[in-house]
Design a protein around this motif. Structure first.
Motif, PDB file in Angstrom:
ATOM      1  N   ASP A 170       3.001  -0.001  13.787  1.00  0.00           N
ATOM      2  CA  ASP A 170       4.304  -0.059  13.123  1.00  0.00           C
ATOM      3  C   ASP A 170       4.189   0.322  11.647  1.00  0.00           C
ATOM      4  O   ASP A 170       3.082   0.519  11.133  1.00  0.00           O
ATOM      5  N   TRP A 171       5.362   0.397  10.995  1.00  0.00           N
ATOM      6  CA  TRP A 171       5.379   0.860   9.613  1.00  0.00           C
ATOM      7  C   TRP A 171       4.616  -0.089   8.689  1.00  0.00           C
ATOM      8  O   TRP A 171       4.009   0.358   7.716  1.00  0.00           O
ATOM      9  N   GLY A 172       4.610  -1.363   9.025  1.00  0.00           N
ATOM     10  CA  GLY A 172       3.907  -2.335   8.183  1.00  0.00           C
ATOM     11  C   GLY A 172       2.409  -2.059   8.188  1.00  0.00           C
ATOM     12  O   GLY A 172       1.742  -2.061   7.145  1.00  0.00           O
ATOM     13  N   THR A 173       1.883  -1.805   9.381  1.00  0.00           N
ATOM     14  CA  THR A 173       0.449  -1.512   9.493  1.00  0.00           C
ATOM     15  C   THR A 173       0.125  -0.204   8.780  1.00  0.00           C
ATOM     16  O   THR A 173      -0.879  -0.101   8.065  1.00  0.00           O
ATOM     17  N   SER A 174       0.994   0.783   8.966  1.00  0.00           N
ATOM     18  CA  SER A 174       0.768   2.070   8.296  1.00  0.00           C
ATOM     19  C   SER A 174       0.773   1.881   6.781  1.00  0.00           C
ATOM     20  O   SER A 174      -0.060   2.439   6.066  1.00  0.00           O
ATOM     21  N   LEU A 175       1.708   1.067   6.306  1.00  0.00           N
ATOM     22  CA  LEU A 175       1.802   0.832   4.863  1.00  0.00           C
ATOM     23  C   LEU A 175       0.548   0.121   4.325  1.00  0.00           C
ATOM     24  O   LEU A 175       0.006   0.483   3.278  1.00  0.00           O
ATOM     25  N   ILE A 176       0.069  -0.866   5.066  1.00  0.00           N
ATOM     26  CA  ILE A 176      -1.160  -1.571   4.666  1.00  0.00           C
ATOM     27  C   ILE A 176      -2.310  -0.564   4.550  1.00  0.00           C
ATOM     28  O   ILE A 176      -3.065  -0.545   3.574  1.00  0.00           O
ATOM     29  N   LEU A 177      -2.414   0.302   5.553  1.00  0.00           N
ATOM     30  CA  LEU A 177      -3.509   1.283   5.561  1.00  0.00           C
ATOM     31  C   LEU A 177      -3.353   2.286   4.424  1.00  0.00           C
ATOM     32  O   LEU A 177      -4.334   2.652   3.766  1.00  0.00           O
ATOM     33  N   ALA A 178      -2.115   2.733   4.189  1.00  0.00           N
ATOM     34  CA  ALA A 178      -1.880   3.692   3.109  1.00  0.00           C
ATOM     35  C   ALA A 178      -2.238   3.048   1.770  1.00  0.00           C
ATOM     36  O   ALA A 178      -2.911   3.658   0.927  1.00  0.00           O
ATOM     37  N   GLU A 179      -1.806   1.815   1.585  1.00  0.00           N
ATOM     38  CA  GLU A 179      -2.127   1.131   0.320  1.00  0.00           C
ATOM     39  C   GLU A 179      -3.629   0.919   0.174  1.00  0.00           C
ATOM     40  O   GLU A 179      -4.172   0.983  -0.923  1.00  0.00           O
ATOM     41  N   GLY A 180      -4.290   0.711   1.293  1.00  0.00           N
ATOM     42  CA  GLY A 180      -5.743   0.531   1.284  1.00  0.00           C
ATOM     43  C   GLY A 180      -6.492   1.825   0.961  1.00  0.00           C
ATOM     44  O   GLY A 180      -7.680   1.792   0.661  1.00  0.00           O
ATOM     45  N   CYS A 181      -5.808   2.947   1.071  1.00  0.00           N
ATOM     46  CA  CYS A 181      -6.463   4.232   0.760  1.00  0.00           C
ATOM     47  C   CYS A 181      -6.204   4.629  -0.690  1.00  0.00           C
ATOM     48  O   CYS A 181      -7.120   5.018  -1.401  1.00  0.00           O
ATOM     49  N   GLY A 182      -4.967   4.580  -1.129  1.00  0.00           N
ATOM     50  CA  GLY A 182      -4.665   4.975  -2.504  1.00  0.00           C
ATOM     51  C   GLY A 182      -3.305   5.628  -2.623  1.00  0.00           C
ATOM     52  O   GLY A 182      -2.558   5.705  -1.648  1.00  0.00           O
ATOM     53  N   ASN A 183      -3.013   6.128  -3.841  1.00  0.00           N
ATOM     54  CA  ASN A 183      -1.639   6.586  -4.068  1.00  0.00           C
ATOM     55  C   ASN A 183      -1.315   7.966  -3.499  1.00  0.00           C
ATOM     56  O   ASN A 183      -0.186   8.431  -3.612  1.00  0.00           O
ATOM     57  N   LYS A 184      -2.287   8.611  -2.867  1.00  0.00           N
ATOM     58  CA  LYS A 184      -1.958   9.874  -2.198  1.00  0.00           C
ATOM     59  C   LYS A 184      -1.696   9.645  -0.698  1.00  0.00           C
ATOM     60  O   LYS A 184      -1.470  10.597   0.035  1.00  0.00           O
ATOM     61  N   ALA A 185      -1.765   8.399  -0.269  1.00  0.00           N
ATOM     62  CA  ALA A 185      -1.546   8.095   1.148  1.00  0.00           C
ATOM     63  C   ALA A 185      -0.167   7.477   1.346  1.00  0.00           C
ATOM     64  O   ALA A 185       0.262   6.618   0.571  1.00  0.00           O
TER      65      ALA A 185
END
Ligand code: RM4
Ligand code: MN
Ligand code: MN
Length: 426
Positions: A232-247
């Motif tokens: 879901d979008w929450g998991t995707s957001l957690i992962l994106a934040e865990g990568c950095g501001n280009k994710a």
């Protein structure tokens, strides 16, 4: 196959007068409400959507696939098909490539061809949901989330290769969709799978050029039926934040459980500046990949209403990457894509007609009826003349489906390519 400019001009001649009357009528109506017709038409003309390289042939289902005559068999032919759609609509100015289904052989030739058709290269898509013929390791039990480091490394290397291919073409983003998950309770450890995925994504992120974005696409189920790691979008957001501001998170309209309020997801992500990409399609039940706007046009309008609000108010959110992700089982893929592009522009135009000043006031006064009236008034406006005018202005045709049929495009493609060609894809 390419259409001649004169064909397009001749085709438009007969429909111009009626269009002119319609635009004047509608223009008067909306200008009275304080909107600027010319500005809206320009926004519609500027809106470009990438066509996926995997949607130009018949899609099929797990029960079978019925080929469509004249399907493109090479990347060159796919680009030429998108060129045709772009000539007619002037909205399909980009392609989204799926690797390894569409690895270019001659990069310069491909770039030249795309240039000739005015097509840019949008996000490149990696594929770790299928095993490649020469692969050492199998993704049967997952890729970036896999329990085995060797398998994760192979999947990471593939994503890095996809970024390299994209770099050579001028792409600026990669979309990662993972099939990883489990079909039975107990099959995997949820926490380990999520941690592995985060680490693998971080590895890929390290090779991402500075001017690139990484899109993380979520999906609740299929092909795994009990759990999906990026569900879901929450998991995707957690992962994106865990990568950095280009994710960023990528929203695919078909990747939600029934009745999910997608417009609210869009609003939330845009507020956080984390909505990066969009896959348009429509669905009744699951990831049906149907023509945009075919099933739930009001929902599409509400989604666009949030997108427009976000584009105007969330300056921290980057420009979005718009892509179609559809599959065609019973319709001519090119006609289907033209219908999708039309539906996207219709929803966008309707959303541009929402009066946000009045809406905000009605919200402040808790005038619920007025709020609904304002939204539905915009939704119920027949905006098609604005879209036709935008197309005409940009050099496209007023009625693309009609023109496609009058120009006999499919028959010519069949003549050129034969009746039993098969496009690569799912
Ligand atoms: C997935 C997802 C991806 C697409 C593949 C083919 O369901 O939507 O975006 O690349 O299908
Ligand atoms: Mn998708
Ligand atoms: Mn999908």
């Amino acid at each position: 196959m390419q259409l001649k400019q004169q064909q397009i001009i001749d085709y438009n001649t007969s429909a111009k007068e009626e269009l002119n009357n319609n635009v004047n009528f509608l223009g008067n109506l909306i200008e009275k409400k304080g909107f600027n017709t010319r500005e809206i038409i320009q926004k519609l003309a500027d809106f470009q959507v990438a066509i996926p390289s995997w949607a130009l042939g018949a899609g099929g289902t797990r029960f079978g696939r019925f080929s469509f005559g004249g399907e493109p068999t090479s990347l060159e032919e796919k680009i030429s098909d998108i060129g045709l759609i772009h000539q007619l609509t002037q909205t399909a100015g980009a392609i989204s490539l799926h690797i390894p289904w569409d690895i270019p052989k001659d990069y310069n030739a491909i770039k030249e061809l795309a240039n000739l058709h005015n097509i840019k290269f949008d996000a490149v898509n990696s594929n770790t949901f299928q095993d490649q013929s020469n692969a050492k390791e199998s993704y049967k039990y997952g890729s970036l989330a896999n329990i085995s480091k060797q398998i994760r490394d192979q999947a990471i290397a593939h994503n890095n290769e996809v970024i390299n291919i994209g770099k050579m073409l001028g792409s600026k983003s990669i979309t990662i969709w993972l099939a990883d998950g489990s079909s039975f309770p107990g099959q995997i450890n949820f926490q380990t799978a999520l941690q592995n995925t985060q680490q693998s994504l971080q590895e890929i992120y390290k090779t991402l050029p500075n001017n690139w974005k990484m899109f993380i696409e979520y999906k609740p189920y299929e092909p795994n039926f009990y759990s999906t790691v990026v569900k879901d979008w929450g998991t995707s957001l957690i992962l994106a934040e865990g990568c950095g501001n280009k994710a960023y998170t990528l929203v695919d309209l078909g990747h939600h459980l029934p009745n999910t309020n997608i417009e609210q997801i869009v609003a939330t992500l845009m507020l956080k500046g984390k909505l990066g990409g969009f896959h348009f399609n429509d669905s009744k039940y699951g990831d049906d990949d149907l023509t945009v706007g075919a099933i739930k046009p009001y929902a599409l309008f509400l989604i666009f209403n949030e997108l427009v609000y976000g584009m105007q108010n969330n300056k921290n959110n980057p420009e979005l990457s718009w892509m179609i992700d559809a599959s065609h089982n019973v319709k001519d893929p090119l006609e289907d894509l033209i219908q999708s592009l039309d539906a996207i522009l219709i929803a966008y135009a309707q959303a541009l007609l929402v009066d946000h000043t009045q809406l905000q006031q009605a919200q402040q006064e808790n005038d619920v009826t007025k709020c609904q009236e304002l939204l539905q008034d915009a939704y119920r406006t027949d905006v098609r003349p604005l879209i036709q005018q935008a197309r005409l202005q940009s050099g496209g045709v007023i009625n693309p489906i009609d023109a496609y049929r009058k120009f006999n495009v499919r028959n010519q493609l069949i003549k050129e390519r034969g009746t039993d060609t098969i496009a690569t894809g799912l």
